[in-house]
Design a protein around this motif. Structure first.
Motif, PDB file in Angstrom:
ATOM      1  N   UNK A 260      52.266  -0.933  57.787  1.00  0.00           N
ATOM      2  CA  UNK A 260      53.476  -1.105  58.597  1.00  0.00           C
ATOM      3  C   UNK A 260      54.050   0.288  58.837  1.00  0.00           C
ATOM      4  N   UNK A 261      53.991   0.740  60.099  1.00  0.00           N
ATOM      5  CA  UNK A 261      54.404   2.090  60.471  1.00  0.00           C
ATOM      6  C   UNK A 261      55.715   2.021  61.244  1.00  0.00           C
ATOM      7  N   UNK A 262      56.811   2.359  60.548  1.00  0.00           N
ATOM      8  CA  UNK A 262      58.127   2.299  61.180  1.00  0.00           C
ATOM      9  C   UNK A 262      58.373   3.492  62.112  1.00  0.00           C
ATOM     10  N   UNK A 263      57.448   4.448  62.149  1.00  0.00           N
ATOM     11  CA  UNK A 263      57.588   5.585  63.053  1.00  0.00           C
ATOM     12  C   UNK A 263      57.136   5.265  64.466  1.00  0.00           C
ATOM     13  N   UNK A 264      56.406   4.151  64.641  1.00  0.00           N
ATOM     14  CA  UNK A 264      55.867   3.801  65.943  1.00  0.00           C
ATOM     15  C   UNK A 264      56.864   3.000  66.768  1.00  0.00           C
ATOM     16  N   UNK A 265      56.888   3.290  68.061  1.00  0.00           N
ATOM     17  CA  UNK A 265      57.725   2.538  68.981  1.00  0.00           C
ATOM     18  C   UNK A 265      57.073   1.189  69.277  1.00  0.00           C
ATOM     19  N   UNK A 266      57.887   0.153  69.478  1.00  0.00           N
ATOM     20  CA  UNK A 266      57.377  -1.187  69.796  1.00  0.00           C
ATOM     21  C   UNK A 266      58.121  -1.725  71.012  1.00  0.00           C
ATOM     22  N   UNK A 267      57.544  -2.747  71.629  1.00  0.00           N
ATOM     23  CA  UNK A 267      58.150  -3.320  72.831  1.00  0.00           C
ATOM     24  C   UNK A 267      59.144  -4.429  72.508  1.00  0.00           C
ATOM     25  N   UNK A 268      58.772  -5.361  71.597  1.00  0.00           N
ATOM     26  CA  UNK A 268      59.627  -6.517  71.335  1.00  0.00           C
ATOM     27  C   UNK A 268      59.994  -6.683  69.860  1.00  0.00           C
TER      28      UNK A 268
END
Length: 348
Positions: A260-268
């Motif tokens: 689980x990478x909280x540094x990555x941007x996500x769409x939804x």
């Protein structure tokens, strides 16, 4: 009285053997080349690094040290200087590393071993958007160095030996700042060793191979620069897997890693940054030490998160007590390092 005397004498002799330590100092010159592991690096990879290592090592011949590795091994500290032969762009690296070197084969004159190490490097030329935009190898003056070095040693006399090595070196900042392509440079080395203490190896019985599959669970933590907000964000991993010994030091295995990478941007949803990845693995097992290499395939990842379908993870773990181990790992996509993390493992 005589029984007590000989009993005490035997105890002193045994403790003397336990305390025996081989010590040596090495000086080595090296010359190599840079691997252009992406098209962006081809132009600045056209140079031949050269350098020198000074290496101090000790080998404890006691049974307890043998049991930790199922082999005789050196532990050491290495100071190295590597000039990348491109002063204005790449500069030089000054490194201090801790080393581990198991002896895999030996007779009276020759020995074959594999030296490995990890340490800290100071880089005197790094990326700068204005003054040095070409150097996309590394952007942080303080970075990490990792190396693996097969070695052949030839004994010249009781106190002197020569050595021939082939080192594979990697320097990067572990994803702590960008750009961070990392630099990979193999080097051929020729050197000499001066022994200050040198004793013959005792004979110990090797431990029996585990007959059953070894299962384990593992968790890891690191941080990365965020793609979607300021500052660093946590990266968490949970791993389940197994391995089975093929020989005394080789095992094959497989498993599943959830990251689980909280540094990555996500769409939804943040669940988009949950990346399951089944893997296969090879393990080098030296008693309490497990150096494993994993090849994993993403089954899901966020849109825009690199172009790779797979990644490699190189882990070095040490069993502290009973079935608990602790260590670190390096994640890479091809030849490009992404980050380093700290890991805790439990086998059952």
């Amino acid at each position: 009285m005589e029984k007590h005397f000989f009993g005490i004498l035997l105890l002193l002799i045994c403790s003397g053997v336990m305390a025996q330590t081989n010590k040596r100092l090495s000086l080595e010159g090296q010359y190599g080349f840079i691997i252009p592991h992406s098209s962006e690096l081809k132009e600045i990879s056209q140079s031949n690094p050269f350098g020198v290592n000074v290496h101090y090592q000790t080998m404890n011949l006691g049974k307890n040290r043998w049991d930790a590795c199922n082999c005789f091994h050196y532990l050491g500290v290495q100071l190295s200087y590597h000039n990348f032969a491109n002063r204005d762009v790449i500069g030089s690296a000054y490194s201090l590393s801790g080393t581990f070197e198991p002896i895999l084969w030996k007779n009276e004159k020759l020995a074959f071993s594999i030296l490995s190490g990890i340490g800290v490097s100071y880089l005197d030329r790094v990326y700068d958007e204005i003054s040095n935009p070409e150097n996309i190898f590394f952007s942080s003056p303080i970075s990490f160095i990792l190396f693996v070095t097969p070695k052949i040693e030839y004994r010249i006399s009781e106190n002197w030996s020569s050595q021939l090595t082939v080192a594979y070196n990697h320097i990067s900042n572990g994803g702590q700042s960008q750009p961070n392509k990392g630099i990979n440079y193999p080097m051929l080395g020729i050197g000499v060793n001066r022994y200050f203490q040198s004793s013959p190896f005792p004979k110990y019985e090797k431990s029996d191979l585990p007959k059953t599959i070894q299962w384990f669970v593992e968790t890891a933590f690191t941080t990365r620069e965020s793609d979607w907000s300021n500052g660093r964000k946590p990266v968490l991993s949970l791993v389940g897997g197994f391995h089975k010994n093929l020989t005394a030091i080789n095992a094959l295995g497989a498993g599943l890693e959830l990251t689980k990478d909280y540094a990555l941007d996500v769409e939804n949803s943040r669940l988009e940054a949950l990346m399951p990845a089944p893997f296969i693995a090879h393990h080098f097992l030296f008693g309490r030490i497990d150096f494993n290499q994993r090849f994993a395939i993403y089954t899901q990842k966020p849109t825009g998160y690199n172009d790779y379908l797979f990644y490699q993870r190189y882990s070095l773990m040490y069993r502290l007590v009973n079935d608990f181990s602790m260590g670190f790992s390096l994640k890479a996509h091809g030849h490009v390092a992404e980050n380093m993390d700290v890991r805790i493992s439990f086998r059952f």
